[in-house]
Design an enzyme around this catalytic site. Structure first.
Site, PDB file in Angstrom:
ATOM      1  NE  ARG A 168       1.496  12.529   9.583  1.00  0.00           N
ATOM      2  CZ  ARG A 168       1.399  11.416  10.316  1.00  0.00           C
ATOM      3  NH1 ARG A 168       1.842  11.403  11.560  1.00  0.00           N
ATOM      4  NH2 ARG A 168       0.869  10.322   9.803  1.00  0.00           N
ATOM      5  CE  LYS A 224       4.436   7.876   4.094  1.00  0.00           C
ATOM      6  NZ  LYS A 224       3.629   7.787   5.325  1.00  0.00           N
ATOM      7  CG  LEU A 273      -1.770  -1.233   1.470  1.00  0.00           C
ATOM      8  CD1 LEU A 273      -2.654  -1.022   2.693  1.00  0.00           C
ATOM      9  CD2 LEU A 273      -2.608  -1.552   0.248  1.00  0.00           C
ATOM     10  CG  ASN A 327      36.773  15.716 -18.136  1.00  0.00           C
ATOM     11  OD1 ASN A 327      37.032  16.822 -17.664  1.00  0.00           O
ATOM     12  ND2 ASN A 327      35.788  14.975 -17.693  1.00  0.00           N
ATOM     13  NE  ARG A 367      59.315  22.573 -18.511  1.00  0.00           N
ATOM     14  CZ  ARG A 367      59.794  21.607 -17.739  1.00  0.00           C
ATOM     15  NH1 ARG A 367      58.979  20.940 -16.936  1.00  0.00           N
ATOM     16  NH2 ARG A 367      61.065  21.294 -17.776  1.00  0.00           N
TER      17      ARG A 367
HETATM   18  C1  UD1 Z   1      -2.339   1.893   9.997  1.00  0.00           C
HETATM   19  C2  UD1 Z   1      -3.250   0.895  10.707  1.00  0.00           C
HETATM   20  C3  UD1 Z   1      -2.879   0.856  12.185  1.00  0.00           C
HETATM   21  C4  UD1 Z   1      -1.405   0.519  12.366  1.00  0.00           C
HETATM   22  C5  UD1 Z   1      -0.547   1.504  11.553  1.00  0.00           C
HETATM   23  C6  UD1 Z   1       0.889   1.040  11.561  1.00  0.00           C
HETATM   24  C7  UD1 Z   1      -5.405   0.907   9.539  1.00  0.00           C
HETATM   25  C8  UD1 Z   1      -6.779   1.423   9.543  1.00  0.00           C
HETATM   26  N1  UD1 Z   1      -4.626   1.301  10.550  1.00  0.00           N
HETATM   27  O1  UD1 Z   1      -2.645   3.191  10.512  1.00  0.00           O
HETATM   28  O2  UD1 Z   1      -3.656  -0.116  12.865  1.00  0.00           O
HETATM   29  O3  UD1 Z   1      -1.054   0.558  13.723  1.00  0.00           O
HETATM   30  O4  UD1 Z   1      -0.973   1.543  10.177  1.00  0.00           O
HETATM   31  O5  UD1 Z   1       1.726   2.032  11.016  1.00  0.00           O
HETATM   32  O6  UD1 Z   1      -5.035   0.174   8.657  1.00  0.00           O
HETATM   33  N2  UD1 Z   1      -2.987   3.769   2.193  1.00  0.00           N
HETATM   34  C9  UD1 Z   1      -3.460   3.550   0.927  1.00  0.00           C
HETATM   35  N3  UD1 Z   1      -4.728   3.964   0.633  1.00  0.00           N
HETATM   36  C10 UD1 Z   1      -5.534   4.563   1.533  1.00  0.00           C
HETATM   37  C11 UD1 Z   1      -5.026   4.783   2.838  1.00  0.00           C
HETATM   38  C12 UD1 Z   1      -3.747   4.370   3.140  1.00  0.00           C
HETATM   39  O7  UD1 Z   1      -2.772   3.000   0.069  1.00  0.00           O
HETATM   40  O8  UD1 Z   1      -6.670   4.896   1.177  1.00  0.00           O
HETATM   41  C13 UD1 Z   1      -1.633   3.316   2.512  1.00  0.00           C
HETATM   42  C14 UD1 Z   1      -0.709   4.434   2.939  1.00  0.00           C
HETATM   43  O9  UD1 Z   1       0.021   4.939   1.830  1.00  0.00           O
HETATM   44  C15 UD1 Z   1       0.211   3.738   3.919  1.00  0.00           C
HETATM   45  C16 UD1 Z   1      -0.655   2.611   4.501  1.00  0.00           C
HETATM   46  O10 UD1 Z   1      -1.726   2.448   3.618  1.00  0.00           O
HETATM   47  O11 UD1 Z   1       1.321   3.157   3.258  1.00  0.00           O
HETATM   48  C17 UD1 Z   1      -1.159   2.906   5.916  1.00  0.00           C
HETATM   49  O12 UD1 Z   1      -1.984   4.045   5.902  1.00  0.00           O
HETATM   50  P1  UD1 Z   1      -1.927   5.146   7.039  1.00  0.00           P
HETATM   51  O13 UD1 Z   1      -2.973   6.158   6.740  1.00  0.00           O
HETATM   52  O14 UD1 Z   1      -0.541   5.603   7.232  1.00  0.00           O
HETATM   53  O15 UD1 Z   1      -2.411   4.275   8.293  1.00  0.00           O
HETATM   54  P2  UD1 Z   1      -2.152   4.571   9.823  1.00  0.00           P
HETATM   55  O16 UD1 Z   1      -3.085   5.625  10.289  1.00  0.00           O
HETATM   56  O17 UD1 Z   1      -0.715   4.773  10.055  1.00  0.00           O
HETATM   57 CA    CA Z   2       1.249   5.219   8.760  1.00  0.00          CA
END
Ligand code: UD1
Ligand code: CA
Length: 459
Positions: free
Chosen positions: A18, A25, A11, A373, A427
């Site tokens: 941030r 990222k 994902l 060069n 030279r």
């Molecule tokens: C998520 C978990 C949380 C865990 C934490 C660990 C869920 C709901 N929560 O929270 O339990 O402790 O990770 O770091 O899963 N992403 C997508 N599509 C979306 C949303 C997110 O691809 O629609 C991807 C983001 O790019 C990221 C990952 O999913 O790589 C996690 O998403 P993020 O929003 O960071 O989740 P957290 O709130 O950190």
């Molecule tokens: Ca995260």
């Protein structure tokens, strides 16, 4: 561990706001490689038979870079970032009916080890429909908490915003890595709703849905360091520090001496032979391989260079991409080498620029030598033959060829090829005027005498 073939879903569609960056990222680098590439490598090394990468429509650069690095991926575009549950649902059609286990992981956790991923997948094969990779968090704020029953299975994952006071005290947290058996879990994804604080489809909600159907969910465990998720520049620096530690430990375990390990920066792909000594403040960019018996003195910078056995480098040397230092060669202080081969036993000990060149076996490049060069538009090659001697402060205007065993007089500007074993001088010839200095001194002395006599008369 030998798992059945599994698919991985990575994902990476999140916005990463941030980071405050124009660069997505997951493309920020740790140890010279984008975070996403670390994650994809770990998934590959764990034995993923196929990898599905979930990105957002505008992340064209992420897809291009992942493909450019040679990963075999199926790309899935998640139209709207409706949450991790939605992202996994979007990925499922790309699995083409794959019936085995699926591993879900996030693109922003560059420290994940393949062994841990293998253990998570194995957790599913043992009979659990789902296995969640959990860790004990020093500070669990922000993480999903793992709710367990008396048998140690997890019954639910509670996200921070929905957690009660008591649940927030739980320190056993969700790493974001989860494995599940496709056939058992597909329907459950449909049951996930978005009635929560964020209005998102949480992947973590499938645990409660599974529990309600008597499908058990187990856990695998790892350290907090390994699942550090990078959401900010500060966490990027933390990940960098942790990975550097790991790389240094591996190098030292393999026979490298480091006088001050904390000051040596490595790349994900830096490789060493035995008995290498590295002094403080040495930096390795990507694409460096170092042979055995090599000494790298302090404050040297290397990138894209192959270093043979028993080579000596620095202090304060800069070795740039496309360079090869062969057996026993020496590159000394304030020498820059770019896209050049320094053949066996050749030396450039002080203050030189060697770019787009070959320095033949045993040749000696004097202090202050420059290969010219670049003509303002194109780069040209300088070929220095075996055993040649380039006198100090020479400019070799490329393209130019110095024959084997030839000598170049110090301070020469060489614009034409030199035959083997010849001496070339380019030279201004030296002019000598006998007795001139003595006459000059005499004259100066007379002037100052006359001056002091005048002052005595005035006084
Ligand atoms: C998520 C978990 C949380 C865990 C934490 C660990 C869920 C709901 N929560 O929270 O339990 O402790 O990770 O770091 O899963 N992403 C997508 N599509 C979306 C949303 C997110 O691809 O629609 C991807 C983001 O790019 C990221 C990952 O999913 O790589 C996690 O998403 P993020 O929003 O960071 O989740 P957290 O709130 O950190
Ligand atoms: Ca995260």
């Amino acid at each position: 561990m030998n798992n059945d073939p599994f698919a991985a879903i990575v994902l990476a569609a999140g916005k990463g706001t941030r980071m405050k960056s124009a660069l997505p990222k997951v493309l920020h680098e740790v140890a010279g490689m984008p975070m996403l590439a670390h994650v994809l490598s770990a998934a590959e090394a764990a034995g993923a038979a196929r990898i599905v990468l979930v990105t957002s429509p505008e992340q064209e650069s992420v897809r291009a870079i992942a493909a450019g690095m040679g990963f075999e991926l199926t790309n899935v575009i998640q139209q709207n970032q409706l949450g991790t549950g939605d992202a996994v649902k979007a990925a499922l059609p790309a699995l083409d009916g794959h019936a085995g286990a699926v591993l879900v992981l996030c693109g922003d956790t560059p420290l994940l080890k393949s062994k841990t991923l293998e253990a998570t997948i194995a957790g599913v094969n043992e009979g659990n429909a789902i296995c969640v990779l959990g860790f004990e968090a020093a500070d669990p704020t922000g993480y999903g908490r793992l709710l367990t029953d008396t048998t140690g299975h997890i019954t639910d994952i509670r996200e921070e915003l929905e957690a009660s006071e008591a649940e927030r005290k739980i320190t056993f947290c969700n790493s974001g890595v989860m494995a599940f058996r496709t056939v058992k879990v597909l329907d459950l994804l449909e049951e996930i709703g978005s009635d929560n604080a964020k209005g998102e489809f949480y992947l973590t909600d499938i645990i409660a849905a599974a529990s309600a159907k008597d499908l058990s969910a187990g856990t695998a465990r790892c350290t907090e360091d390994e699942v550090l998720g990078v959401n900010s520049r500060s966490q990027l620096a933390q990940a960098q520090a942790l990975l550097q530690d790991r790389l240094r430990e591996t190098a030292m375990a393999g026979g490298v001496t480091m006088h001050a390990p904390d000051t040596v920066f490595l790349s994900h792909d830096t490789s060493f032979g035995n008995d290498v000594t590295i002094e403080p403040n040495v930096i390795f960019g990507s694409g460096v391989s170092v042979g055995s018996g090599v000494t790298i003195h302090g404050h040297s910078h290397l990138a894209g260079v192959i270093v043979g056995d028993n080579v000596t480098i620095g202090p304060f040397a800069r070795l740039r991409p496309g360079s090869r230092l062969e057996e026993g060669s020496k590159i000394g202080n304030f020498v820059e080498v770019k896209n050049a081969t320094i053949e066996a036993g050749a030396k450039a000990n002080h203050l030189a620029y060697i770019g787009d060149a070959r320095v033949g076996t045993g040749a000696n490049v004097g202090a202050g030598t420059i290969t010219c060069n670049y003509d303002g538009a194109r780069k040209h090659f300088t070929d220095i033959g075996a055993g040649a001697f380039i006198g100090s402060n020479s400019a070799l205007v490329a393209p130019v060829k110095i024959g084997d065993g030839a000598y170049v007089g110090s301070g020469s500007v060489i614009t034409r090829d030199i035959s083997p074993d010849a001496l070339a001088l380019a030279r201004a010839p030296q002019v000598e005027k006998p007795g001139w200095a003595a006459r000059f001194r005499e004259k100066l002395l007379n002037i100052s005498k006359a001056k002091s006599q005048k002052e005595t008369i005035k006084g």
